[in-house]
Design a protein around this motif. Structure first.
Motif, PDB file in Angstrom:
ATOM      1  N   CYS A  25      25.592 -14.003 119.355  1.00  0.00           N
ATOM      2  CA  CYS A  25      25.566 -12.605 119.789  1.00  0.00           C
ATOM      3  C   CYS A  25      24.724 -12.522 121.064  1.00  0.00           C
ATOM      4  CB  CYS A  25      24.959 -11.730 118.699  1.00  0.00           C
ATOM      5  SG  CYS A  25      24.694 -10.031 119.237  1.00  0.00           S
ATOM      6  N   CYS A  28      21.520  -9.918 120.174  1.00  0.00           N
ATOM      7  CA  CYS A  28      20.370 -10.291 119.338  1.00  0.00           C
ATOM      8  C   CYS A  28      20.198 -11.803 119.206  1.00  0.00           C
ATOM      9  CB  CYS A  28      20.487  -9.647 117.959  1.00  0.00           C
ATOM     10  SG  CYS A  28      21.841 -10.294 116.974  1.00  0.00           S
ATOM     11  N   CYS A  42      23.293  -6.868 114.437  1.00  0.00           N
ATOM     12  CA  CYS A  42      22.923  -5.719 115.281  1.00  0.00           C
ATOM     13  C   CYS A  42      24.081  -4.747 115.482  1.00  0.00           C
ATOM     14  CB  CYS A  42      22.397  -6.205 116.630  1.00  0.00           C
ATOM     15  SG  CYS A  42      23.658  -6.961 117.650  1.00  0.00           S
TER      16      CYS A  42
END
Ligand SMILES: [Zn+2]
Lengths: 308, 49
Positions: A25, A28, A42
């Protein structure tokens, strides 16, 4: 048998390399192997492949270097005592920056590969945590959605190699009614020890997808032959595996004693195949297999027109 | 003179970056190596195959 459910299995996408199953990601920085759209941690839709991520890290570091070079060049121009000096500094500065930019572009693919390895080494704990969380997420669906659990476990097992995850997949597979059109696998599920669930699965695969019966499976059934025969469907499993191994001469030649032991139980079409294969290579040393096949032929198929 | 000093720093900086990148170009990990490292990390200390 009645505990088995008809299911629809998601097809499994094969990537050339295992690491391509992993995504990170951008928001995050957590890792996952599961093919969801958004990030589980997230909720942002910023999952990218490791290749993409490494590539963007390299791009950022290259831009940083160019900006520093530009800053020094601008300083050189500003500190110039005369117009001529400023002009010289500006021109040379620009040439240096362009050369630097070209060198970076030329060596970019190599830089990305190095960055990829670096990323994995640096983030190893985060990667391990992410994959274990994926595993937990798969198990959370154990009773709710078995096909989904299986699909998730199969993805995770691409990179996680242990008997626990193999057993969990076998438990899931055991609860499905398997079909020919399903995207099944066998080699990655082989365990070291004897396991009835695996033996039964091998027996089913041998009937549905003969091409999945390869050396590793044949060695497994050979190693655990006695335990398999103690199962209720043991003889059927062994016979199905031997029947599936008759695809090529290589398997028949390599496992001739095994084939010999189960030749008598083979269904007619499989036995006919074996019979024809031996007839095709009469000079090959099949180690007693020929005698047994001939004996069965005499006993069961002597008057059968298909054999002539 | 400071201008030429800056220019010299710029050239040295660009040279160092370029030479470093050029020297490292041979130590490029293959995708197989990347996979191997990742598998080792994920299967450390477990009952791996
Ligand atoms: Zn996230």
């Amino acid at each position: 048998m009645n505990h088995k459910q008809p299911v629809q299995l998601k097809s499994y996408s094969i990537t050339r390399y295992g690491y391509q199953k992993l995504r990170v990601c951008k928001h995050c920085k957590n890792f996952t192997m599961l093919s969801e759209d958004g990030c589980r941690y997230c909720d942002k839709n910023k999952l990218v492949s490791l290749d993409e991520h490494a590539s963007s890290l390299v791009r950022h570091s290259h831009i940083k270097v160019l900006l520093i070079a530009l800053l020094i060049a601008v300083a050189a121009v500003l500190f110039g005592d005369s117009t001529e000096q400023r002009l010289i500094c500006g021109t040379i500065g620009l040439i240096v920056i362009v050369v630097l930019w070209r060198v970076q572009a030329m060596l970019r693919p190599q830089a990305v590969s190095r960055q990829l390895l670096e990323l994995i080494k640096q983030e190893q704990q985060v990667i391990v945590n992410g994959v274990f969380r994926d595993w937990e997420a798969a198990i959370e669906n154990w009773n709710k959605d078995k096909p989904l659990t299986y699909a998730m476990l199969r993805e995770i097992a691409t990179l996680m190699h242990n008997d626990t995850i193999r057993m969990q997949q076998l438990h899931m597979l055991d609860s499905f009614i398997l079909r020919k059109d399903m995207d099944l696998e066998l080699d990655p599920l082989l365990l070291r020890h004897f396991e009835p669930l695996l033996a039964n699965y091998i027996g089913e695969v041998a009937k549905l997808k003969r091409e999945l019966i390869r050396d590793r499976t044949l060695r497994y059934v050979l190693r655990h032959e006695h335990s398999i025969l103690r199962l209720e469907s043991g003889l059927a499993i062994m016979t199905a595996v031997v029947g599936a191994s008759l695809r090529t001469k290589h398997y028949v030649a390599s496992y001739a004693p095994l084939v010999r032991r189960y030749a008598f139980s083979l269904p007619k079409d499989r036995f006919l195949r074996l019979y024809r294969m031996l007839a095709e290579y009469p000079d090959h040393d099949w180690g007693g297999l020929q005698d047994e096949v001939y004996r069965i032929y005499q006993e069961k198929y002597r008057w059968d027109a298909d054999f002539h | 003179m400071i201008a030429y000093g800056c220019l010299a720093i710029l050239i040295v900086y660009a040279a160092v970056i370029s030479i470093k990148a050029y020297m490292q170009r041979k130590r490029v990990p293959t995708s197989e190596e990347v996979d191997e490292v990742l598998l080792t990390i994920l299967n450390r200390g477990r009952d791996t195959k």
